[in-house]
Motif scaffolding. Sequence first.
Motif, mmCIF file in Angstrom:
data_model
loop_
_atom_site.group_PDB
_atom_site.id
_atom_site.type_symbol
_atom_site.label_atom_id
_atom_site.label_comp_id
_atom_site.label_asym_id
_atom_site.label_seq_id
_atom_site.Cartn_x
_atom_site.Cartn_y
_atom_site.Cartn_z
ATOM 1 N N UNK A 35 0.819 -1.211 0.000
ATOM 2 C CA UNK A 35 0.000 0.000 0.000
ATOM 3 C C UNK A 35 0.853 1.262 0.000
ATOM 4 N N UNK A 36 1.984 1.240 0.712
ATOM 5 C CA UNK A 36 2.870 2.407 0.712
ATOM 6 C C UNK A 36 3.433 2.646 -0.682
ATOM 7 N N UNK A 37 3.854 1.574 -1.345
ATOM 8 C CA UNK A 37 4.405 1.723 -2.691
ATOM 9 C C UNK A 37 3.344 2.239 -3.661
ATOM 10 N N UNK A 38 2.117 1.734 -3.544
ATOM 11 C CA UNK A 38 1.052 2.186 -4.437
ATOM 12 C C UNK A 38 0.689 3.646 -4.172
ATOM 13 N N UNK A 39 0.714 4.065 -2.898
ATOM 14 C CA UNK A 39 0.432 5.466 -2.593
ATOM 15 C C UNK A 39 1.477 6.373 -3.227
ATOM 16 N N UNK A 40 2.743 5.993 -3.108
ATOM 17 C CA UNK A 40 3.811 6.797 -3.700
ATOM 18 C C UNK A 40 3.664 6.847 -5.216
ATOM 19 N N UNK A 41 3.372 5.700 -5.822
ATOM 20 C CA UNK A 41 3.229 5.666 -7.278
ATOM 21 C C UNK A 41 2.069 6.542 -7.745
ATOM 22 N N UNK A 42 0.963 6.552 -6.987
ATOM 23 C CA UNK A 42 -0.194 7.348 -7.405
ATOM 24 C C UNK A 42 0.054 8.841 -7.230
#
Length: 750
Positions: free
Chosen positions: A431-438
């Motif tokens: 979830x942290x990686x997806x938040x950064x990517x978004x």
Amino acid sequence: MADKAGESFLRLSQSAATTATKRLSQLGTMANQALKDGTQRPCVHCGQERLRATMYECTECRQLCCWDCVVMLPSLPGPSAAKRPLKLCQGCVPLLKKRVCDANIQLRVLRLEAFLADKLEPFTYDPESKLDQSLRLSGHVMTGLKQVSGFLPLGQVAQAIKAGYYLVRYGPLILAGNEIMESFQLIVGLARKLEIPAYGQLLSPDFFAGLYYTMGEHWGQRGRTPHLEALAHTEPSGGIPSPDRGTLLTLRHLTRLLLVSKEPSPTDAQRLLRQAMPGSELLLAELSSASTIPSFFLVCSRTAHAAYLVLPGTRNPADLATDFNAAEEPFGDGLGHRGMVQSAQWLMEEMGSILIQLYTEGYRVTIVGHSLGAGVGALLTLMLRPHISTIFCYGFGTPACVDEALLPSLLTCMVSVVNRDDIVPRLSVRSVQELVDSVLCPGQVAKTQAWMKEDWQAVKDLERVVELRRRGGPSTEGAPDSSDAGAAQDEEQKLMILMEAGVERTRAIRALRAENGDLNGAMLRATAEEVASDDPGPEDLEQPSAPAAPAAASAASALGRLGGLWQEVSQKIPFPSAPSGIQLGPRPPAPEGSAKHTEFFIPGQVVHLYRHNGLARAALAAPSHEALRRIVPSQEMLHDHKLESYALALHQACVEVPRAPTWESFDQRELCACCGSDFAWAFVLQSEAQKMLSRHHCLACGRVVCDGCSRKRLAHANLGFTVPVRTCILSEETITFVDGSAHLVLGSDQ
């Protein structure tokens, strides 16, 4: 006379001789110690010879131990352990821990036997020392200052405190003044601990600014589609799977036990327990300050034959260390969160026999936990299941702590509750990686840069207006006549609005008269003046219509400083060095050799509390549901994790027939439903994201209103809102009060 003088001389001589003898003995001891310290002595563990002065004496066996082999412990847990620092050799550590563990279990068994014999002694009150009281009170005062000072340039802290109201109300520095920053710290802490590839990007100023605008976008999406949260749980047939009412009532009841566990001492918890669950007794209560050793409370009800092991959430930095110890640990047939696995193993060793004995006595054993305690409770339930077949666990804000292999075992013995945007259950590597990517994807970065430019231009425009007023001076034409009763009443109402916004009365009067009664202009002038200078003296009120040019120049200068601070703060946040630029285009691949992390899930059956028309509703969701797998950029993502938020949401979810009015969409209104003004009339920043954040729903009528027209907070028990909520001025006029609660008159114009 001569005899007396001789006796006195003799006594003095004997005293001097005794003192000299003691001093010589001390010098001899010191000399011997110096000789010993200068000698080489072998370590009891590794056998290597070291200088005596560099070695430690084991607290348990009194043998010498070198620096490499000594084990420093602040203290050992449990009621039987002495609360003092320990220096132990590695050979004595397991022996001492085993002895203390056995002594702890024996003391707990004695209290259990006393309870079963109806002879349990209550916990006694231990008065708080003056030092403890001072530390506790000063800690409350310094909490907010530490949050701000940790993220603002040190040299500008004093200036930022004076400008705090202006910045918090009008700019993205709202992130540094509330719980959103704490959420940001949790994300960064997890990324740093697990060495997630996104860690360097998290420290980028572009992410900090992009997160703020993403929150505004998300707020606007929910406002445009008020039933968006319900749609996430709607099945193809059109229905929403919901838990039965009995489960919701049980969950609401158990939040009272968790609120008891927040008390700072067993005596306070015992006092509150008598109100939260009459007829129950506090059997055990142990508070820990060591990592992997959780605090716990054991509550038993003799009449209901029920035993509750209550595990509170994060209480201190040691618990936070357990939270961040999120690497994988083998557990049964799968993997678990390492810090929580270690805590569950400690509880099994220390409390397993007590819970098993209660079960054999006919008591129904239930584990209740919040946050960290919920994750530990899930793993402890799996460990106790072979011994206690009926054991069940209820978790509130349960973090993702088990892998896919352990999920089936927990589906029949645990219920986890997730409150709306709660960040803790969603916090994972994925979830942290997806938040950064978004937030840092090329399209979002482009929007962030455009909105920042637009907002910065709005600040510059305000500076230009202040400069024009400084040169031309405020007009005094059309000033309200103080003798006119209607004008005086109107001025008083505007003064009340300014004072509610934090402006002092004297400054509000001067600003209103200088702006010829214009409320918007008075708000900006008073705020700018508050930032630029100290409180005005009485002489300033004598000529309110013509402020001196130096004061106006000071205000313009202050706005310039504020603008510069707002523009530069993201670059001066004292984070470790990290890439500050954003490359538009394809993102570079993750570095080779980066750690692969197991994907964790929320354990058990999941009840998600979402909002529909402002009222909390409950839906059953799979642990892999998309709504539970991504971090929701919301201003309440940490507030929703609080126990009080869970208790309130469950109370609303138990309302069988909701009567809350249907919310309007943001797209249905271009202007405020109450005053007919633009929603962002009180805000300097004018970007699209900021305009979305300036729109609100009145929970009494469902209309879209501005912040100025919905500052009233009233409870509406007939609609399901038992605590004060946002209410617009039009709904306030159609409300009657019954037993202290507001009731909207049916049939009124909405």
